[in-house]
Design an enzyme around this catalytic site. Sequence first.
Site, PDB file in Angstrom:
ATOM      1  N   SER A 207      39.322  40.507  41.112  1.00 44.47           N
ATOM      2  CA  SER A 207      40.772  40.348  41.129  1.00 44.47           C
ATOM      3  C   SER A 207      41.445  41.358  40.199  1.00 44.47           C
ATOM      4  O   SER A 207      41.269  42.553  40.373  1.00 44.47           O
ATOM      5  CB  SER A 207      41.142  38.903  40.771  1.00 44.47           C
ATOM      6  OG  SER A 207      42.460  38.626  41.177  1.00 44.47           O
ATOM      7  N   ASP A 303      42.478  37.291  52.002  1.00 40.83           N
ATOM      8  CA  ASP A 303      42.388  37.001  50.580  1.00 40.83           C
ATOM      9  C   ASP A 303      43.386  35.895  50.229  1.00 40.83           C
ATOM     10  O   ASP A 303      44.597  36.082  50.301  1.00 40.83           O
ATOM     11  CB  ASP A 303      42.716  38.275  49.797  1.00 40.83           C
ATOM     12  CG  ASP A 303      42.545  38.131  48.300  1.00 40.83           C
ATOM     13  OD1 ASP A 303      43.063  37.136  47.750  1.00 40.83           O
ATOM     14  OD2 ASP A 303      41.916  39.004  47.686  1.00 40.83           O
ATOM     15  N   HIS A 370      38.435  34.628  47.651  1.00 37.72           N
ATOM     16  CA  HIS A 370      38.915  35.557  46.624  1.00 37.72           C
ATOM     17  C   HIS A 370      37.871  35.561  45.511  1.00 37.72           C
ATOM     18  O   HIS A 370      37.491  34.515  45.010  1.00 37.72           O
ATOM     19  CB  HIS A 370      40.266  35.104  46.077  1.00 37.72           C
ATOM     20  CG  HIS A 370      40.871  36.036  45.056  1.00 37.72           C
ATOM     21  ND1 HIS A 370      41.299  37.297  45.369  1.00 37.72           N
ATOM     22  CD2 HIS A 370      41.120  35.879  43.732  1.00 37.72           C
ATOM     23  CE1 HIS A 370      41.799  37.876  44.296  1.00 37.72           C
ATOM     24  NE2 HIS A 370      41.691  37.038  43.274  1.00 37.72           N
TER      25      HIS A 370
END
Length: 425
Positions: A207, A303, A370
């Site tokens: 991320s 995502d 994610h």
Amino acid sequence: MAIPRFSSLLRFRKLAKSDWLVASIGFVLIVFFLSFFFDPTSDSTTPSVDRSLPISDLVKLKLSSKAKERGAFCLDGSLPGYHFHEGSGSGSKSWLVHLEGGGWCNTIASCSARAMTKLGSSNYFEQEVAFQGVLSTDPSQNPEFFNWNKVAVRYCDGASFAGHPEAEFKNETRLFFRGQLIWEAIIDELLSMGMSDAKRAILTGCSAGGLATLIHCDYFRDHLPKDASVKCVSDGGFFLNVPDVLGNPKMRSFYHDVVNLQGVGKSLDQKCVAKMEPSMCMFPHEFLKYIKTPVFLVNPAYDFWQIQNVLVPISADPDKRWAKCRLNIKDCDAAQMKVLQGFRSSLMDAIGEFHQNKDGGMFIDSCYAHCQTVMSVTWHSPTSTRIENKTIAESVGDWYFNRNPVKLIDCPYPCNPSCYNLNLT
């Protein structure tokens, strides 16, 4: 998203398996929603634990010994830190450095709130964390890198390890924007611990940490031996410059504020910055072509963090038509799925040029997920997501060790039955 941190869960080790499942799911959901309470652009979540897999040994926190002399501080002025597990055997000269994620802060108010959490202060860091996924020491969970030296760098600056102290002069609350200095101090420390003799090395992160991996990839390569095999793996870090469902450029505007507040422009690719407004160079699509070091992209086409915060933020859904879809892709109706397929198409367009990069690799699955490298259940397990019968771990391994070119792109949802889709309902 943050690296898996299960120290709180370990208190429940003596529970029965059924109780374990209930406790784990409850804890995950509580952490998830609390993380969004203080900062709507935070992606700090704690993944659930696959109880069929053993939990790795806990790894202790170490505050940086070089940070103070370098002026490298978290948002609140505390010292940054990391967790280090020493490699062994054939992995003793190999290093894997993982950058934790956790969103960004774009205003004095949001950074001040962040400074009172583990995303802005080492005072709130867990003293021990469990290494799983790409960090695991278990060869059944991490067959390629289990015995490498592994480092999990904690994230406490709010700008993908890229802020600069010059930006602090407009900051009357005395927040410290020192992300770049944190990055440099910890890398310098790791080099003194033996990384300067590395034969193999990987910089990775998920991320906001996946974005930081791309921002700092060439720096990492340049500070390691010339004959070392050095590559970068960005997990869930390919953020798209797309408008939300109401047509607002939310992510572009947000990055603009982050760059201006924390002085991030100096850390971004200068070839890119010379051609466009600096905040645009926070989007990998704009600067990936300038990275000289081989890069591997791990990204879901759907995502969930980007769908919830970029494509359909709460502000763009006042009538809550997307409420169920945002939490579970299986609850999306035909019209919503058309929008999500358009989001996937935007990703395909954005990675089109990178697809031609002979040294690059990718694993783009069709899951609602994610950060997939930091959980064993998605990195490498009997039930992991697969493309062409390869797990993410096997794909990254084939690419890193030059066994095969890896450019895996999944078919559109819902074609892949092996997907580990997050359900937050």
